[in-house]
Design a protein around this motif. Structure first.
Motif, PDB file in Angstrom:
ATOM      1  N   UNK A 100      35.073  52.279  47.108  1.00  0.00           N
ATOM      2  CA  UNK A 100      36.147  52.908  46.639  1.00  0.00           C
ATOM      3  C   UNK A 100      37.529  52.206  46.516  1.00  0.00           C
ATOM      4  N   UNK A 101      37.571  51.329  47.820  1.00  0.00           N
ATOM      5  CA  UNK A 101      38.841  50.728  47.839  1.00  0.00           C
ATOM      6  C   UNK A 101      38.934  49.517  46.678  1.00  0.00           C
ATOM      7  N   UNK A 102      37.677  49.183  46.443  1.00  0.00           N
ATOM      8  CA  UNK A 102      37.577  47.851  45.624  1.00  0.00           C
ATOM      9  C   UNK A 102      38.381  48.320  44.260  1.00  0.00           C
ATOM     10  N   UNK A 103      37.953  49.435  43.557  1.00  0.00           N
ATOM     11  CA  UNK A 103      38.572  49.871  42.448  1.00  0.00           C
ATOM     12  C   UNK A 103      38.728  48.897  41.254  1.00  0.00           C
ATOM     13  N   UNK A 104      39.997  48.761  40.997  1.00  0.00           N
ATOM     14  CA  UNK A 104      40.326  47.859  40.100  1.00  0.00           C
ATOM     15  C   UNK A 104      40.209  46.315  40.468  1.00  0.00           C
ATOM     16  N   UNK A 105      40.020  46.010  41.686  1.00  0.00           N
ATOM     17  CA  UNK A 105      39.868  44.919  42.342  1.00  0.00           C
ATOM     18  C   UNK A 105      38.543  44.289  41.774  1.00  0.00           C
ATOM     19  N   UNK A 106      37.684  45.169  41.854  1.00  0.00           N
ATOM     20  CA  UNK A 106      36.136  44.726  41.433  1.00  0.00           C
ATOM     21  C   UNK A 106      36.284  44.260  40.062  1.00  0.00           C
ATOM     22  N   UNK A 107      36.944  45.194  39.210  1.00  0.00           N
ATOM     23  CA  UNK A 107      36.745  44.759  37.802  1.00  0.00           C
ATOM     24  C   UNK A 107      37.675  43.473  37.480  1.00  0.00           C
ATOM     25  N   UNK A 108      38.891  43.463  38.256  1.00  0.00           N
ATOM     26  CA  UNK A 108      39.545  42.150  37.913  1.00  0.00           C
ATOM     27  C   UNK A 108      38.826  40.790  38.507  1.00  0.00           C
ATOM     28  N   UNK A 109      38.042  40.837  39.412  1.00  0.00           N
ATOM     29  CA  UNK A 109      37.256  39.862  39.999  1.00  0.00           C
ATOM     30  C   UNK A 109      36.281  39.077  38.938  1.00  0.00           C
ATOM     31  N   UNK A 110      36.016  39.866  37.754  1.00  0.00           N
ATOM     32  CA  UNK A 110      35.173  39.493  36.807  1.00  0.00           C
ATOM     33  C   UNK A 110      35.886  38.604  35.792  1.00  0.00           C
ATOM     34  N   UNK A 111      37.138  38.610  35.679  1.00  0.00           N
ATOM     35  CA  UNK A 111      37.953  37.921  34.853  1.00  0.00           C
ATOM     36  C   UNK A 111      38.518  36.808  35.273  1.00  0.00           C
ATOM     37  N   UNK A 112      38.765  35.664  34.538  1.00  0.00           N
ATOM     38  CA  UNK A 112      39.620  34.669  35.060  1.00  0.00           C
ATOM     39  C   UNK A 112      40.713  34.889  36.018  1.00  0.00           C
ATOM     40  N   UNK A 113      40.711  34.109  37.028  1.00  0.00           N
ATOM     41  CA  UNK A 113      41.968  34.344  37.878  1.00  0.00           C
ATOM     42  C   UNK A 113      41.875  35.693  38.730  1.00  0.00           C
ATOM     43  N   UNK A 114      40.668  36.433  38.406  1.00  0.00           N
ATOM     44  CA  UNK A 114      40.712  37.666  39.370  1.00  0.00           C
ATOM     45  C   UNK A 114      40.314  37.403  40.558  1.00  0.00           C
ATOM     46  N   UNK A 115      40.579  38.025  41.863  1.00  0.00           N
ATOM     47  CA  UNK A 115      40.260  37.741  43.238  1.00  0.00           C
ATOM     48  C   UNK A 115      39.602  38.974  43.856  1.00  0.00           C
ATOM     49  N   UNK A 116      38.357  38.530  44.545  1.00  0.00           N
ATOM     50  CA  UNK A 116      37.652  39.699  45.169  1.00  0.00           C
ATOM     51  C   UNK A 116      38.417  39.659  46.697  1.00  0.00           C
ATOM     52  N   UNK A 117      38.573  40.682  47.188  1.00  0.00           N
ATOM     53  CA  UNK A 117      38.879  41.020  48.444  1.00  0.00           C
ATOM     54  C   UNK A 117      38.026  40.454  49.498  1.00  0.00           C
ATOM     55  N   UNK A 118      38.661  39.671  50.754  1.00  0.00           N
ATOM     56  CA  UNK A 118      37.678  39.465  51.877  1.00  0.00           C
ATOM     57  C   UNK A 118      37.700  40.517  52.674  1.00  0.00           C
ATOM     58  N   UNK A 119      36.221  40.924  52.859  1.00  0.00           N
ATOM     59  CA  UNK A 119      35.938  42.003  53.821  1.00  0.00           C
ATOM     60  C   UNK A 119      35.528  41.667  55.092  1.00  0.00           C
ATOM     61  N   UNK A 120      36.212  41.929  55.823  1.00  0.00           N
ATOM     62  CA  UNK A 120      36.245  41.418  57.412  1.00  0.00           C
ATOM     63  C   UNK A 120      35.751  42.301  58.374  1.00  0.00           C
ATOM     64  N   UNK A 121      34.639  42.071  59.238  1.00  0.00           N
ATOM     65  CA  UNK A 121      34.047  42.660  59.943  1.00  0.00           C
ATOM     66  C   UNK A 121      34.537  42.404  61.229  1.00  0.00           C
TER      67      UNK A 121
END
Length: 254
Positions: free
Chosen positions: A73-94
Motif C-alpha cells: 500500500x505504501x509503495x503506490x506510485x513508487x512501485x510504478x515509478x521504479x519501472x521507468x528510467x530514473x525511478x527509485x524503489x524504496x529501501x525496506x528495512x527490517x
C-alpha cells in the motif's frame, strides 16, 4: 526524503518525530516522517497480526500478510515509478537483532535514498518469508535485545535525518562527528576560559587555524586510541596522520 514506519505502536513516535531536529526537518520540508499501524492491514475483525510458530516453541510470530499488504500500500506510485528510467524503489528495512550492525557509514548510505520504509517487530520474531521476499536490509543497533523495533528505528532515523542537507544549522557538524571521519571526535571547549581551575588549552585561544586543526586531529587520534583502538584498524591514514599517531603513542608511553 520520505520515511514510513510500520509499527504496532505508532504513538511511540509522536514525540520523537515532532521534537528537536526531526521536528524542524519536517517543518522545513526536508523530510516527511510517518508511523503507520500495520494492524490496520490484518484483514480480519480481530486485527490479528501474529500466530504461534510452526514446529512448536514459545512466543508468537508476526504473520506475513499484514506486513506485505502495508508495504504494498505504501509503495503506490513508487512501485510504478521504479519501472521507468530514473525511478527509485524504496529501501525496506527490517529492524531485528540478527541484522547488520548499524554504523555511521550505513547512515550515510541510507541518507542518499529518497524513500525508506522501516518495519518494527514485536513478539518472538517475523515469519521468514518477510525477510526472504520483502525487505532489502536488516539492521540492528547492537548486540542486545529490546522489546520491539521502535526504539532502534528511532535511532536509525535520527542518525540518517541529521545528515540531510539543510537539517543541521552548521553543515560541518555532521562532517566532523565521531565515526564520520573514521575516528572519535576531538574534545570541545567553550566559555569561560577557566572554570574551577580547569583551563581551555592555550592552542585553541591562539587564533592559528592550522595549529588548531593539527591539535584537533591529534586529539582525535588520542581519544580513539584510548577508547576505540579497533577503529584504527580500518581507517585510512595519510603519512601526516601516521606521524601524529606515532606522536600520540609516544606521549601515552611517557
Amino acid at each position: 526524503m520520505r520515511v514510513d514506519v510500520l509499527t504496532l505502536f505508532p504513538e511511540m513516535f509522536d514525540g520523537v518525530f515532532h521534537s528537536s531536529i526531526l521536528g524542524k526537518a519536517q517543518e522545513k520540508g526536508i523530510v516527511s516522517l510517518k508511523a503507520i499501524n500495520f494492524r490496520d492491514y490484518a484483514g480480519n475483525k480481530h486485527g490479528t497480526v501474529d500466530d504461534t510458530p510452526y514446529g512448536g516453541g514459545g512466543g508468537m510470530v508476526l504473520k506475513p500478510e499484514p506486513i506485505f499488504r502495508a508495504v504494498e500500500d505504501l509503495l503506490g506510485d513508487d512501485e510504478a515509478s521504479s519501472s521507468v528510467p530514473g525511478g527509485h524503489k524504496p529501501r525496506i528495512i527490517l529492524m531485528c537483532p540478527q541484522g547488520e550492525t548499524f554504523t555511521q557509514h550505513k547512515a550515510e548510505e541510507l541518507a542518499r535514498e529518497e524513500h525508506l520504509i522501516f518495519i518494527c517487530g514485536h513478539y518472538e520474531g517475523y515469519d521468514e518469508r518477510i525477510r526472504e521476499h520483502l525487505v532489502t536490509d536488516e539492521l540492528s543497533i547492537g548486540d542486545y535485545v529490546l522489546t520491539g523495533g521502535e526504539i532502534p528505528a528511532m535511532v536509525v532515523i535520527d542518525s540518517i535525518t541529521r545528515l540531510l542537507p539543510g537539517v543541521l544549522g552548521n553543515e560541518m557538524s555532521a562532517v566532523t562527528d565521531s565515526f564520520s571521519t573514521g575516528l572519535l571526535e576531538y574534545p570541545h571547549y567553550t566559555r569561560p576560559v577557566e572554570f574551577r581551575g580547569w583551563k581551555v588549552p592555550d592552542i585553541l585561544l591562539s587564533g592559528h587555524h592550522a595549529n588548531v586543526a593539527t591539535w584537533r586531529r591529534k586529539e582525535a587520534f588520542r581519544r580513539t586510541l584510548l577508547r576505540r583502538p579497533d577503529l584504527l584498524d580500518v581507517v585510512e591514514l595519510s603519512p601526516r596522520d601516521l606521524k601524529l599517531l606515532h606522536e600520540v603513542k609516544a606521549e601515552l608511553v611517557d
